[in-house]
Design an enzyme around this catalytic site. Structure first.
Site, short mmCIF file in Angstrom:
data_model
loop_
_atom_site.label_atom_id
_atom_site.label_comp_id
_atom_site.label_asym_id
_atom_site.label_seq_id
_atom_site.Cartn_x
_atom_site.Cartn_y
_atom_site.Cartn_z
N LYS A 87 0.86 -1.19 0.00
CA LYS A 87 0.00 0.00 0.00
C LYS A 87 0.90 1.24 0.00
CE LYS A 87 -4.37 1.10 2.29
NZ LYS A 87 -5.11 0.94 3.54
O1 G3P Z 1 -8.92 1.97 4.24
C1 G3P Z 1 -8.69 3.27 4.69
C2 G3P Z 1 -9.46 3.46 5.95
O2 G3P Z 1 -8.89 2.69 6.96
C3 G3P Z 1 -9.62 4.83 6.41
O3 G3P Z 1 -10.79 4.81 7.14
O4 G3P Z 1 -12.39 5.58 8.77
O5 G3P Z 1 -9.95 6.14 9.04
O6 G3P Z 1 -11.31 7.23 7.27
P1 G3P Z 1 -11.13 6.02 8.10
#
Ligand code: G3P
Length: 218
Positions: A87
């Site tokens: 990633k």
């Molecule tokens: O896959 C990316 C994700 O983990 C981000 O999620 O909820 O931290 O915006 P969030």
């Protein structure tokens, strides 16, 4: 549509795997920190453990931001298991590294994508997946799902192979909107996946079926 689980929590990964509907896992440094995984050796071992639990792709994020650092880290991660997807953030050195990894047959996930332009460069560099963050766009009054629509349309128009992996999904409606938009993958918290099952008519219908059965068979 493929379902990935967006966590580094082993219990949740096992639970989703056990459901029989899991296609892969995505992690990021914040999710690893949430589980208290620290130190290079522990982090690498944690990725190996995740790969043993699931059959599909497992995204492991680099911490370096310079080209040489991303390459060194990515090669180390990719050597852990063929399931590993490196990633890489959508920055200049990241795009260059994605191009390098694609020529080496190393799978990549271009992360922190917030615009069609970033997604275009990720696809041109040969990313396996592109991760638009829909929840974080919604958080700042932008339309996250609209971005998925735009990227899917662009990739279809030009015939790019890069898969659209909708990320930063917060709830079940996001999943359903991503289905409508034609995302290839949704990476979700376990609660959002299981939340798809919730329906009051299912619950009340089941209760009636069971009590009618009991009346006749007791
Ligand atoms: O896959 C990316 C994700 O983990 C981000 O999620 O909820 O931290 O915006 P969030």
């Amino acid at each position: 549509m493929k379902f990935f689980i967006d966590t580094a929590n082993l219990d949740q990964i096992k639970e989703a795997q056990d459901l029989g509907i899991l296609d892969g896992v995505t992690t990021n440094p914040s999710l690893m920190a949430k589980e208290g995984i620290k130190g290079e050796e522990n982090i690498l071992n944690h990725y190996k453990t995740i790969c043993d639990i699931v059959e599909g792709d497992v995204s492991a994020e680099v911490i370096s931001t310079d080209y040489e650092g991303i390459i060194a880290e990515g090669e180390k991660l990719a050597a852990l298991n063929p399931q590993i997807v490196v990633k890489v953030p959508a920055i200049k050195s990241g795009i260059k590294a994605i191009k390098y990894f694609s020529t080496k047959g190393i799978k990549t996930n271009c992360t922190l994508v917030f615009s069609p332009g970033q997604a275009l460069l990720a696809a041109k560099a040969g990313a396996t997946y592109v991760s638009p963050f829909i929840g974080r766009l919604d958080d700042i009054s932008s339309d996250g799902v609209e971005l998925i629509h735009k990227i899917v349309e662009m990739y279809n128009y030009y015939g790019y192979d890069t898969e659209v992996l909708a990320a930063s999904i917060r709830h079940t409606m996001h999943i359903l909107q991503c289905v409508e938009a034609g995302a290839d993958v949704a990476t979700c918290p376990l609660s959002a996946i299981v939340g798809l099952l919730k329906h009051p008519l299912t619950d009340s219908g089941l209760e009636t079926f069971l009590s009618d059965y009991k009346k006749l068979n007791s």
